[in-house]
Design an enzyme around this catalytic site. Structure first.
Site, short mmCIF file in Angstrom:
data_model
loop_
_atom_site.label_atom_id
_atom_site.label_comp_id
_atom_site.label_asym_id
_atom_site.label_seq_id
_atom_site.Cartn_x
_atom_site.Cartn_y
_atom_site.Cartn_z
CG PHE A 141 -1.93 1.30 1.07
CD1 PHE A 141 -2.87 1.27 0.48
CD2 PHE A 141 -1.53 2.64 1.94
CE1 PHE A 141 -3.73 2.36 0.25
CE2 PHE A 141 -2.23 3.50 1.72
CZ PHE A 141 -3.57 3.58 0.74
CG ASP A 226 5.58 3.90 1.92
OD1 ASP A 226 5.85 4.45 3.08
OD2 ASP A 226 4.57 3.67 1.17
CE LYS A 255 -1.32 7.14 7.12
NZ LYS A 255 -0.63 5.98 5.83
C1 LIG Z 1 -0.90 6.08 4.42
C2 LIG Z 1 0.09 5.55 3.61
C3 LIG Z 1 0.35 6.04 2.36
C4 LIG Z 1 -0.48 6.97 1.69
O1 LIG Z 1 -0.42 8.32 2.34
P1 LIG Z 1 -1.61 9.21 2.34
O2 LIG Z 1 -1.26 10.68 3.06
O3 LIG Z 1 -2.91 8.81 2.54
O4 LIG Z 1 -1.80 9.74 0.76
C5 LIG Z 1 1.47 5.52 1.61
N1 LIG Z 1 2.38 4.53 2.06
C6 LIG Z 1 1.85 3.99 3.42
C7 LIG Z 1 2.68 2.81 3.91
C8 LIG Z 1 0.83 4.39 4.14
O5 LIG Z 1 0.70 3.80 5.31
#
Ligand SMILES: *Cc1c(COP(=O)(O)O)cnc(C)c1O
Length: 401
Positions: A141, A226, A255
């Site tokens: 994700f 990520d 985040k």
């Molecule tokens: C939440 C998340 C994203 C996307 O972030 P948004 O601020 O919702 O665009 C990408 N990678 C990971 C691992 C995430 O948890």
């Protein structure tokens, strides 16, 4: 209709149905607790998917935001502002990298990482134009843009959004041999979550991340971590990669970087990588704005004390010990995670993750289900041990009785 029902009915009438929230309407929050429009209190065991690592209404973060609100909030990047240099310096130092590039949401930072890797591939590695390949993992994700969902393996996230962006190859997460076989001379990057959050808090097998580091170094490929959900204290370290002493070429952050106050994201890398950008080649109106920089600077200052990493380690050990006891009862099939972060697979006979989440809500605990019978537990790192224990008691009551 009561206030909750009225609010949900209006949200469903006028808001697109791209989410299926639990039927609770939050009005205020403080620390690890939220209060709904009826005055009921709930323990927040999701923390905005780790955006709220430092809790709701964190005093230091609110004070930093309020002070900046009174000074200047937005300049655009057409001009310099007086919080930008400090933000870049401090965030680069936290990451142990030379440079950062700020954006707002996680998806934008991932897009930035993709653009950086491709540009690096063409300008530095010498990949022929239009051939750059990025390797990703299944069940990833990384966000919701059309390019990012192009390499999702989740049919819900991906269906009906084609034509899809080419240039990505998907390999099984945790499988080094598959990764090695996928790397070719056009490969510019490997993009991975060091722990897969949305997939159910999947921790890769020991040695996987060091193996990815070794392979990418040997083959002159960028390793992009990520860490949008996993970094900034959640797992007990500043970065989840720290658990295996792995340093990727690029960190992607989001985040918790905005302290649950404003969206702040960034990529961090050394000059030989992020130095590929020239003026006009990438940007964002809000990226690196003064308010975002002020809040993120306070987040970085909080992280530098190590207090929250230590809390996540200590309370995380307790959380995983207690969840392990539930595995012993048969109510829970397995538990994964690190620090104050757990994916809990409920015995399917006890209901879906959604049903368990609804029963927990009735007992004053808010969690989020993910695929099938899994629930995710990720309370704010400010949670007290007593509150954590109370939340776990409710989980036990729902699952074991
Ligand atoms: C939440 C998340 C994203 C996307 O972030 P948004 O601020 O919702 O665009 C990408 N990678 C990971 C691992 C995430 O948890």
């Amino acid at each position: 209709m009561n206030a909750t029902e009225r609010s949900i009915a209006a949200a469903e009438a006028h808001g697109a149905h791209n989410y299926h929230p639990l039927p609770v309407v939050v009005a205020t929050a403080e620390g690890a607790w939220m209060t709904d429009v009826e005055g009921r209190r709930y323990l927040d065991m999701l923390a905005g998917y780790s955006a709220l690592n430092f809790g709701h209404g964190n005093r230091r973060l609110l004070d930093a935001a309020k002070a900046q609100l009174e000074r200047v909030t937005l300049t655009s990047r057409a001009f310099h502002h007086d919080r930008y240099a400090e933000f870049c310096t401090e965030l680069a130092a936290l990451c142990g990298k030379d440079m950062v590039l700020p954006m707002n949401t996680g998806a934008e930072a991932i897009e930035t990482a993709i653009k950086t890797a491709r540009k690096w591939g063409y300008r530095v590695k010498g990949v022929p134009d239009g051939r750059a390949k990025i390797i990703v993992a299944d069940n990833n994700f990384h966000g919701r843009t059309t390019t990012i969902v192009s390499f999702s393996t989740d049919p819900e996230a991906r269906a009906d959004y084609g034509p899809y962006t080419p240039g990505f190859e998907i390999v099984p997460y945790g499988d080094l041999a598959a990764l090695e076989a996928a790397i070719d001379e056009d490969t510019v990057a490997v993009l991975l979550e060091p722990i897969q959050g949305e997939a159910g808090v999947l921790v890769p097998p020991p040695g996987y991340l060091p193996g990815v580091r070794r392979l990418t170094t040997e083959r002159n490929v960028l390793f992009i971590a990520d860490e949008i959900q996993s970094a900034l204290g959640r797992t007990g370290h500043t970065f989840a990669c720290d658990h295996e002493d792995v340093v990727p070429d690029m960190y992607v952050l989001g985040k918790a970087l905005g302290g649950g106050v404003v969206p702040v994201s960034a990529v961090a890398a050394d000059r030989d990588v992020l130095g590929v950008f020239r003026p006009g080649e990438h940007g964002s109106t809000f990226g690196g704005n003064p308010l975002a920089c002020a809040v993120a600077l306070e987040v970085i200052a909080i992280l530098k004390t190590g207090e929250y990493q230590e809390r996540a380690t200590r309370l995380g050990e307790h959380l995983h010990h207690e969840l392990g006891l539930l595995v012993g009862t048969g109510a829970v099939q397995s538990v994964r995670g690190r620090g104050l972060w757990a994916g809990v697979d409920i015995a399917p006979s006890l209901g879906t993750g959604r049903e368990v989440s609804e029963r927990l809500m009735e007992r004053g605990v808010l969690v989020k289900d993910t695929h099938g019978s899994t629930i995710r537990i990720a309370p704010p790192l400010v949670i007290s041990k007593e509150d954590l224990d109370w939340g776990l008691e409710q989980l036990r009551a729902v699952l074991v009785g």
